[in-house]
Design a protein around this motif. Structure first.
Motif, PDB file in Angstrom:
ATOM      1  N   GLU A  17       0.899  -1.289   0.112  1.00  0.00           N
ATOM      2  CA  GLU A  17       0.002   0.036  -0.013  1.00  0.00           C
ATOM      3  C   GLU A  17       0.864   1.056   0.051  1.00  0.00           C
ATOM      4  OE1 GLU A  17      -3.224   0.394  -0.296  1.00  0.00           O
ATOM      5  OE2 GLU A  17      -3.676  -2.020  -0.200  1.00  0.00           O
ATOM      6  N   LEU A  18       0.629   2.168  -1.154  1.00  0.00           N
ATOM      7  CA  LEU A  18       1.631   3.438  -1.220  1.00  0.00           C
ATOM      8  C   LEU A  18       0.747   4.509  -0.700  1.00  0.00           C
ATOM      9  CD1 LEU A  18       3.403   2.833  -4.552  1.00  0.00           C
ATOM     10  CD2 LEU A  18       4.117   1.850  -2.284  1.00  0.00           C
ATOM     11  N   ARG A  19       1.461   5.357   0.118  1.00  0.00           N
ATOM     12  CA  ARG A  19       0.775   6.863   0.226  1.00  0.00           C
ATOM     13  C   ARG A  19       1.224   7.542  -0.952  1.00  0.00           C
ATOM     14  NH1 ARG A  19      -2.961   8.763   3.156  1.00  0.00           N
ATOM     15  NH2 ARG A  19      -2.356  10.705   4.306  1.00  0.00           N
ATOM     16  N   VAL A  20       2.400   7.356  -1.618  1.00  0.00           N
ATOM     17  CA  VAL A  20       2.983   8.207  -2.623  1.00  0.00           C
ATOM     18  C   VAL A  20       3.726   7.336  -3.569  1.00  0.00           C
ATOM     19  CG1 VAL A  20       4.669  10.077  -3.085  1.00  0.00           C
ATOM     20  CG2 VAL A  20       3.431  10.314  -0.993  1.00  0.00           C
ATOM     21  N   GLY A  21       3.725   7.752  -4.881  1.00  0.00           N
ATOM     22  CA  GLY A  21       4.226   6.877  -5.739  1.00  0.00           C
ATOM     23  C   GLY A  21       4.441   7.996  -7.007  1.00  0.00           C
ATOM     24  N   VAL A  22       5.337   8.907  -7.026  1.00  0.00           N
ATOM     25  CA  VAL A  22       5.634  10.075  -7.894  1.00  0.00           C
ATOM     26  C   VAL A  22       6.911   9.415  -9.005  1.00  0.00           C
ATOM     27  CG1 VAL A  22       6.391  12.553  -8.366  1.00  0.00           C
ATOM     28  CG2 VAL A  22       5.283  11.602  -6.141  1.00  0.00           C
ATOM     29  N   ALA A  23       6.201   9.242 -10.369  1.00  0.00           N
ATOM     30  CA  ALA A  23       7.146   8.931 -11.208  1.00  0.00           C
ATOM     31  C   ALA A  23       7.803   9.911 -12.125  1.00  0.00           C
ATOM     32  CB  ALA A  23       6.375   8.238 -12.428  1.00  0.00           C
ATOM     33  N   ARG A  24       9.258   9.703 -12.309  1.00  0.00           N
ATOM     34  CA  ARG A  24       9.946  10.822 -13.081  1.00  0.00           C
ATOM     35  C   ARG A  24      10.559   9.982 -14.259  1.00  0.00           C
ATOM     36  NH1 ARG A  24      14.157  12.186  -9.721  1.00  0.00           N
ATOM     37  NH2 ARG A  24      13.746  10.423  -8.175  1.00  0.00           N
ATOM     38  N   ARG A  25      10.664  10.708 -15.598  1.00  0.00           N
ATOM     39  CA  ARG A  25      11.161  10.161 -16.681  1.00  0.00           C
ATOM     40  C   ARG A  25      12.438  10.986 -17.041  1.00  0.00           C
ATOM     41  NH1 ARG A  25       9.375   6.357 -20.314  1.00  0.00           N
ATOM     42  NH2 ARG A  25      10.241   6.253 -22.404  1.00  0.00           N
ATOM     43  N   ILE A  26      13.718   9.886 -16.811  1.00  0.00           N
ATOM     44  CA  ILE A  26      15.055  10.641 -16.772  1.00  0.00           C
ATOM     45  C   ILE A  26      15.830  10.257 -17.875  1.00  0.00           C
ATOM     46  CG2 ILE A  26      17.102  11.264 -15.516  1.00  0.00           C
ATOM     47  CD1 ILE A  26      15.425  10.963 -12.967  1.00  0.00           C
ATOM     48  N   PRO A  27      15.984  11.205 -18.770  1.00  0.00           N
ATOM     49  CA  PRO A  27      17.175  10.998 -20.016  1.00  0.00           C
ATOM     50  C   PRO A  27      18.478  11.192 -19.264  1.00  0.00           C
ATOM     51  CG  PRO A  27      16.291  12.960 -20.229  1.00  0.00           C
ATOM     52  CD  PRO A  27      15.525  12.442 -19.065  1.00  0.00           C
ATOM     53  N   LEU A  28      19.574  10.262 -19.652  1.00  0.00           N
ATOM     54  CA  LEU A  28      21.197  10.499 -19.377  1.00  0.00           C
ATOM     55  C   LEU A  28      21.692  10.289 -20.697  1.00  0.00           C
ATOM     56  CD1 LEU A  28      21.305   8.441 -15.877  1.00  0.00           C
ATOM     57  CD2 LEU A  28      21.339  11.045 -16.094  1.00  0.00           C
ATOM     58  N   ALA A  29      22.742  11.041 -20.855  1.00  0.00           N
ATOM     59  CA  ALA A  29      23.501  10.824 -21.948  1.00  0.00           C
ATOM     60  C   ALA A  29      24.681   9.978 -21.381  1.00  0.00           C
ATOM     61  CB  ALA A  29      24.145  12.226 -22.206  1.00  0.00           C
ATOM     62  N   ALA A  30      25.435   9.359 -22.634  1.00  0.00           N
ATOM     63  CA  ALA A  30      26.450   8.433 -22.151  1.00  0.00           C
ATOM     64  C   ALA A  30      27.415   9.178 -21.050  1.00  0.00           C
ATOM     65  CB  ALA A  30      27.201   8.151 -23.454  1.00  0.00           C
ATOM     66  N   GLY A  31      27.715   8.478 -19.914  1.00  0.00           N
ATOM     67  CA  GLY A  31      28.452   8.912 -18.925  1.00  0.00           C
ATOM     68  C   GLY A  31      27.882   9.865 -17.864  1.00  0.00           C
ATOM     69  N   GLY A  32      26.392  10.044 -18.146  1.00  0.00           N
ATOM     70  CA  GLY A  32      25.700  10.942 -17.199  1.00  0.00           C
ATOM     71  C   GLY A  32      25.522  10.178 -16.067  1.00  0.00           C
ATOM     72  N   LEU A  33      25.308  11.129 -14.823  1.00  0.00           N
ATOM     73  CA  LEU A  33      25.223  10.291 -13.613  1.00  0.00           C
ATOM     74  C   LEU A  33      23.979  10.745 -12.774  1.00  0.00           C
ATOM     75  CD1 LEU A  33      28.920  11.171 -12.075  1.00  0.00           C
ATOM     76  CD2 LEU A  33      28.114   8.918 -13.157  1.00  0.00           C
ATOM     77  N   LEU A  34      23.246   9.641 -12.190  1.00  0.00           N
ATOM     78  CA  LEU A  34      22.111   9.826 -11.462  1.00  0.00           C
ATOM     79  C   LEU A  34      22.268   9.521 -10.177  1.00  0.00           C
ATOM     80  CD1 LEU A  34      19.070  10.772 -11.199  1.00  0.00           C
ATOM     81  CD2 LEU A  34      18.395   8.408 -11.855  1.00  0.00           C
ATOM     82  N   PRO A  35      22.274  10.164  -9.057  1.00  0.00           N
ATOM     83  CA  PRO A  35      22.534   9.967  -7.494  1.00  0.00           C
ATOM     84  C   PRO A  35      21.205   9.323  -7.177  1.00  0.00           C
ATOM     85  CG  PRO A  35      23.290  12.425  -8.011  1.00  0.00           C
ATOM     86  CD  PRO A  35      22.566  11.737  -9.262  1.00  0.00           C
ATOM     87  N   ILE A  36      21.105   8.276  -6.489  1.00  0.00           N
ATOM     88  CA  ILE A  36      20.207   7.700  -5.568  1.00  0.00           C
ATOM     89  C   ILE A  36      20.386   8.032  -4.365  1.00  0.00           C
ATOM     90  CG2 ILE A  36      18.558   5.840  -5.450  1.00  0.00           C
ATOM     91  CD1 ILE A  36      18.238   6.835  -7.884  1.00  0.00           C
ATOM     92  N   PRO A  37      19.848   8.823  -3.487  1.00  0.00           N
ATOM     93  CA  PRO A  37      20.161   9.158  -2.029  1.00  0.00           C
ATOM     94  C   PRO A  37      19.689   7.928  -1.112  1.00  0.00           C
ATOM     95  CG  PRO A  37      18.195  10.350  -2.542  1.00  0.00           C
ATOM     96  CD  PRO A  37      18.671   9.711  -4.094  1.00  0.00           C
ATOM     97  N   ALA A  38      20.453   7.750  -0.066  1.00  0.00           N
ATOM     98  CA  ALA A  38      19.959   6.852   1.061  1.00  0.00           C
ATOM     99  C   ALA A  38      18.764   7.453   1.536  1.00  0.00           C
ATOM    100  CB  ALA A  38      20.950   6.701   2.156  1.00  0.00           C
ATOM    101  N   GLY A  39      17.816   6.784   2.214  1.00  0.00           N
ATOM    102  CA  GLY A  39      16.629   7.110   2.900  1.00  0.00           C
ATOM    103  C   GLY A  39      15.455   6.700   1.984  1.00  0.00           C
ATOM    104  N   PRO A  40      15.039   7.328   0.892  1.00  0.00           N
ATOM    105  CA  PRO A  40      13.581   7.029   0.207  1.00  0.00           C
ATOM    106  C   PRO A  40      14.015   5.604  -0.486  1.00  0.00           C
ATOM    107  CG  PRO A  40      14.635   9.152  -0.396  1.00  0.00           C
ATOM    108  CD  PRO A  40      15.682   8.369   0.344  1.00  0.00           C
ATOM    109  N   THR A  41      12.565   4.947  -0.436  1.00  0.00           N
ATOM    110  CA  THR A  41      12.527   3.946  -1.216  1.00  0.00           C
ATOM    111  C   THR A  41      12.242   4.324  -2.753  1.00  0.00           C
ATOM    112  OG1 THR A  41      11.510   2.537   0.469  1.00  0.00           O
ATOM    113  CG2 THR A  41      11.005   1.821  -1.790  1.00  0.00           C
TER     114      THR A  41
END
Length: 305
Positions: A17-41
């Motif tokens: 059961e989710l309280r929040v489910g927010v989707a983002r569509r993220i394009p990354l170029a070759a070598g691009g970085l996407l940090p995923i922080p600690a804490g959130p699922t």
């Protein structure tokens, strides 16, 4: 291959059961970085391209396709440092990491928040849950995932019902990822036991099946075929809380779902075994910080995300 009891898997999926489910569509170029922080699922689906994790994203289940029957088979369980289009993974936020694109890549990223902060579901899952070949295992859910999320949310006006619809879509994809991971041999032996004790599992199942029953320690101990003192100690050690506290958590979790569905406070109070609406309201507020009526009103009022 490790098999999972379908009834046990159904219980796990029913607990999503989710309280929040927010989707983002993220394009990354070759070598691009996407940090995923600690804490959130966080749930990630690779719509195209490939990524590697820093640190690596853990063990994945590699799938093959029988050339004659076209049926999926589990070939090996191996270390996967790179994930490709059609793969999915879930992180419970216990550690931070970074995704690096090997080439032009499109990611669907969903930020998740469970409706019940004390839900046992996160405790049943590994820190990283990786499903390679998710698009082959769960094609409908993969198609849904691939079309979730806006590239530029600021440029797209919110519409009525968007938060509710997004949460339902996120829940469907999340349930499908868990099912694909568990039903195809990726789950460890004994999963999804909360206690790794079949007698205590019997007790936990009974509580979830009838949360409104008058659950005394003696009655629960009898279901577990133990003495009162032995049961209370084994339950506390295995589950991490007292039997009474666990019963209350299950009841409040059930109350949230019933209130979200529009049930009245009195109906929910009676169904969950409370002697009065006042007693139910006190218990609910201690666990959530809100009264049942406030929770019900919030569930019926869409919020902007």
């Amino acid at each position: 291959m490790v098999t999972v009891d379908p009834d046990a898997l159904s219980h796990v999926l029913d607990a999503v059961e989710l309280r929040v489910g927010v989707a983002r569509r993220i394009p990354l170029a070759a070598g691009g970085l996407l940090p995923i922080p600690a804490g959130p699922t966080t749930l990630v689906y690779l719509a195209s391209g490939s990524v590697q994790g820093h640190p690596p994203l853990g063990d994945g289940c590699r799938l093959g396709v029988d050339p004659d029957s076209r049926r999926l088979t589990l070939e090996t369980r191996e270390r996967r440092d790179h994930l490709v289009a059609g793969d999915a993974f879930l992180t419970l936020g216990r550690t931070a990491f970074v995704l690096e694109a090997d080439r032009d890549t499109t990611l669907m990223v969903v930020d998740l928040e469970f409706a019940d902060a004390t839900s046992p579901l996160p405790a049943l899952l590994p820190p990283f849950l990786t499903v390679t070949g998710f698009d082959a295992l769960e094609p409908a859910a993969a198609a849904l995932a691939e079309n979730m999320g806006l590239v530029d949310p600021a440029a797209s006006p919110a519409r009525q019902g968007d938060p509710v619809i997004c949460r339902m879509m996120a829940k469907t994809v999340l349930m499908s990822v868990i099912r694909a991971w568990a039903a195809n041999g990726c789950a460890p032996a004994g999963w999804p036991s909360l206690s790794n004790d079949p007698f205590l599992d019997r007790v936990v199942d009974a509580i979830h099946q009838e949360p409104g029953r008058d659950w005394t320690v003696e009655r629960l101990a009898a279901i577990g075929a133990m003495s009162r003192s032995t049961f209370a100690e084994r339950f506390r050690v295995a589950v991490g809380r007292s039997p009474a506290d666990y019963v209350t958590e299950v009841r409040i979790d059930a109350a949230k779902r019933l209130l979200d569905a529009g049930r009245s406070v009195s109906d929910v109070s009676r169904e969950l075994g409370y002697a009065s609406d006042e007693g139910f309201s006190r218990a609910f507020r201690r666990r959530t910080g809100m009264t049942p009526s406030s929770w019900r009103s919030a569930a019926r009022t869409p919020a902007l995300v």
